[in-house]
Scaffold this active site. Structure first.
Site, mmCIF file in Angstrom:
data_model
loop_
_atom_site.group_PDB
_atom_site.id
_atom_site.type_symbol
_atom_site.label_atom_id
_atom_site.label_comp_id
_atom_site.label_asym_id
_atom_site.label_seq_id
_atom_site.Cartn_x
_atom_site.Cartn_y
_atom_site.Cartn_z
ATOM 1 N N ASP A 1 -5.923 17.180 -16.172
ATOM 2 C CA ASP A 1 -6.315 15.803 -16.480
ATOM 3 C C ASP A 1 -5.991 15.564 -17.956
ATOM 4 O O ASP A 1 -6.615 16.138 -18.842
ATOM 5 C CB ASP A 1 -7.823 15.637 -16.200
ATOM 6 C CG ASP A 1 -8.291 14.195 -16.376
ATOM 7 O OD1 ASP A 1 -7.699 13.482 -17.215
ATOM 8 O OD2 ASP A 1 -9.256 13.787 -15.692
ATOM 9 N N ARG B 1 0.848 -1.205 0.000
ATOM 10 C CA ARG B 1 0.000 0.000 0.000
ATOM 11 C C ARG B 1 0.874 1.243 0.000
ATOM 12 O O ARG B 1 0.508 2.291 -0.527
ATOM 13 C CB ARG B 1 -0.949 0.036 1.215
ATOM 14 C CG ARG B 1 -1.682 1.377 1.324
ATOM 15 C CD ARG B 1 -2.844 1.372 2.290
ATOM 16 N NE ARG B 1 -2.503 0.887 3.605
ATOM 17 C CZ ARG B 1 -1.815 1.572 4.523
ATOM 18 N NH1 ARG B 1 -1.371 2.794 4.260
ATOM 19 N NH2 ARG B 1 -1.562 1.047 5.697
ATOM 20 N N LYS C 1 -7.661 4.130 -19.411
ATOM 21 C CA LYS C 1 -7.985 4.490 -20.790
ATOM 22 C C LYS C 1 -6.786 4.184 -21.699
ATOM 23 O O LYS C 1 -6.407 3.031 -21.820
ATOM 24 C CB LYS C 1 -8.419 5.955 -20.840
ATOM 25 C CG LYS C 1 -9.480 6.315 -19.774
ATOM 26 C CD LYS C 1 -10.752 5.519 -19.991
ATOM 27 C CE LYS C 1 -11.943 5.941 -19.151
ATOM 28 N NZ LYS C 1 -11.795 6.103 -17.727
ATOM 29 N N TYR D 1 -14.919 16.275 -16.120
ATOM 30 C CA TYR D 1 -15.333 14.869 -16.053
ATOM 31 C C TYR D 1 -16.259 14.672 -14.838
ATOM 32 O O TYR D 1 -15.975 15.186 -13.748
ATOM 33 C CB TYR D 1 -14.092 13.967 -15.978
ATOM 34 C CG TYR D 1 -14.442 12.561 -15.606
ATOM 35 C CD1 TYR D 1 -15.228 11.776 -16.451
ATOM 36 C CD2 TYR D 1 -14.037 12.021 -14.388
ATOM 37 C CE1 TYR D 1 -15.597 10.494 -16.090
ATOM 38 C CE2 TYR D 1 -14.391 10.736 -14.032
ATOM 39 C CZ TYR D 1 -15.175 9.975 -14.881
ATOM 40 O OH TYR D 1 -15.542 8.716 -14.525
HETATM 41 C C1 LIG Z 1 -11.155 12.370 -18.219
HETATM 42 C C2 LIG Z 1 -11.303 11.334 -17.149
HETATM 43 N N1 LIG Z 1 -10.681 11.501 -15.973
HETATM 44 C C3 LIG Z 1 -10.804 10.591 -14.979
HETATM 45 C C4 LIG Z 1 -11.574 9.460 -15.116
HETATM 46 C C5 LIG Z 1 -11.717 8.504 -13.968
HETATM 47 O O1 LIG Z 1 -10.919 7.387 -14.145
HETATM 48 P P1 LIG Z 1 -11.231 5.924 -13.536
HETATM 49 O O2 LIG Z 1 -12.509 5.469 -14.146
HETATM 50 O O3 LIG Z 1 -10.020 5.137 -13.932
HETATM 51 O O4 LIG Z 1 -11.349 6.091 -12.057
HETATM 52 C C6 LIG Z 1 -12.219 9.225 -16.329
HETATM 53 C C7 LIG Z 1 -13.047 8.008 -16.495
HETATM 54 O O5 LIG Z 1 -13.859 7.897 -17.383
HETATM 55 C C8 LIG Z 1 -12.097 10.192 -17.373
HETATM 56 O O6 LIG Z 1 -12.728 10.033 -18.552
#
Ligand SMILES: Cc1ncc(COP(=O)(O)O)c(C=O)c1O
Length: 419
Positions: A204, A74, A229, A132
């Protein structure tokens, strides 16, 4: 058998300590080969929760950060660190300062840990209108309960961001390519505003990946990713990662250890493997997305198409400056948002009419995935809220996969023709 005739490279147990004792002791303390002198080319998966020390003193020193090393997965794990190092190298390319990184169990673990590190009661966050949904959720459902204020602005407008910053602002949040509008953030302008105000800029970079854009080189302090992704790239693993300023990343690591959103070693192995093919996959994803967007742009069944690679996109020129070119030309990402004519229902019918495009959440994998935005990722938005965020009720987000471009064009065109 004499010592001289012993076969090499055959595991052999000597009579002795490890073979003595009761059956339980013998089973638990089976011998292991010494660590190989030839380093493995593939990444070893350190599938262990805990690490053994030479002495109690060493245990205390490593745990107390007086000596480097591993104690507990962890806290840190070598396979997870290998993935993080890889991301630091890709995101940090072109930076004239050292770049650190930290791995997480998901994109949301990364995002929430960063926000909980930077914010405290009475502080304030500036974020884009169309952030998001998960990020919006942490800001509205978690941080709001702990006395953190939020201001949402047009993320493409650096002046609006400047106007929103107060002396309590702890972080400015941005998305390189916004979901699902594909609006592109003016990273150098945002970085200048943040530098002037002394506020960290966190970006992001999930939709772009470091192959398309490297925000740290444009002045961001930290990038975050849903590694689920493009970094993983095969829709078979969940993970997150941050990279950026060394002191900031070290602070976030302390909070990750406390909150526990750490990346599992098996998942780290898959994510690390994904990095090696990221440029090849991204180049192909982006070239196909451009071909699909070009082919669909004139279709009579389409009211609107959003893709930064199209000259009509409001930030096409900016994308040409910020995004990297590959052998096949400029790469503009691989999310194409298509709005068919005919209102909200036509978006759902377009999804259902596809043969290759799969109706599924997520993006960035080898399969083309589609989602009707208003009924899925932005289902909490009524028509007025959708309009404020610049999202048409019929919009369909398409994550372009690695299928042949002509097959995807044929699939989408046939579905549009049938609407
Ligand atoms: C732009 C963006 N940031 C963060 C996330 C969150 O990621 P996770 O689903 O791996 O927690 C997503 C998920 O769809 C996303 O599209």
């Amino acid at each position: 058998m004499s010592e001289r005739n012993r076969p090499l490279n055959v595991p052999i147990v000597e009579p002795g300590d490890k073979t003595n004792g009761g059956e339980g002791t013998r089973a638990v303390h089976t011998p292991r080969p010494a660590p190989p002198r030839q380093p493995p080319v593939g990444l070893p998966t350190y599938r262990t929760s805990t690490f053994e020390f030479e002495s109690a003193q060493q245990y205390a020193d490593v745990l107390g950060d007086r000596e480097g090393g591993y104690t507990y997965s962890r806290i840190d794990n070598p396979t997870a660190d290998a993935f993080a190092l890889g991301v630091a190298a890709l995101e940090g390319h072109g930076c004239d300062r050292p770049i650190a990184a930290q791995p997480f169990a998901s994109g949301m673990a990364a995002i929430s840990t960063v926000l909980l590190t930077l914010c405290s009661a009475g502080r304030h966050v500036v974020a884009p209108n169309a952030a998001y949904g998960g990020t919006y959720g942490v800001l509205e459902h978690v941080l709001a309960r702990f006395g953190v204020d939020r201001t949402y602005v047009d993320g493409t407008d650096a002046d609006a961001v400047r106007d929103a910053i107060t002396d309590r602002t702890a972080v400015v949040w941005a998305e390189t390519i916004a979901n699902p509008t594909t609006a592109v953030a003016d990273l150098p302008a945002l970085a200048a505003v943040c530098r002037e105000a002394g506020v960290p800029l966190v970006v992001d970079n999930t939709f772009a990946s470091p192959v398309v854009c490297r925000p740290l080189a444009w002045g961001a302090d930290l990038v975050v990713h849903s590694a689920t992704k493009y970094l993983g790239g095969h829709s078979d693993v969940t993970g997150g990662v941050i990279a950026g300023d060394v002191d900031l990343v070290a602070q976030v690591r302390r909070v990750r250890i406390d909150l526990g959103g750490s990346l599992a070693p098996d998942d780290a192995f898959l994510l690390h493997r994904g990095l090696a093919t990221l440029p090849v996959r991204m180049s192909r994803h982006c070239a196909t997305a451009l071909a699909v967007a070009d082919a669909l742009a004139g279709h009579p069944g389409i009211e609107r198409i959003d893709y930064p690679g199209l000259p009509a996109h409001p930030q096409h020129e900016l994308a040409g400056k910020l995004f990297e070119a590959g052998a096949e030309g400029r790469r503009y990402g691989a999310i194409v948002t298509v709005t068919p004519r005919g209102g909200r229902d036509s978006g759902m019918r377009l999804c259902d009419g596809l043969r290759l495009g799969r109706v599924a959440t997520s993006l960035g994998g080898v399969h083309t995935l589609v989602s009707h935005v208003a009924s899925t990722t932005h289902r909490q938005f009524d028509d007025a809220a959708l309009a404020a965020a610049g999202i048409p009720p019929a919009a369909v987000r398409i994550s372009i996969g690695l299928e042949d471009p002509e097959d995807l064009v044929a699939d989408l065109t046939a579905a549009l023709d049938r609407l």
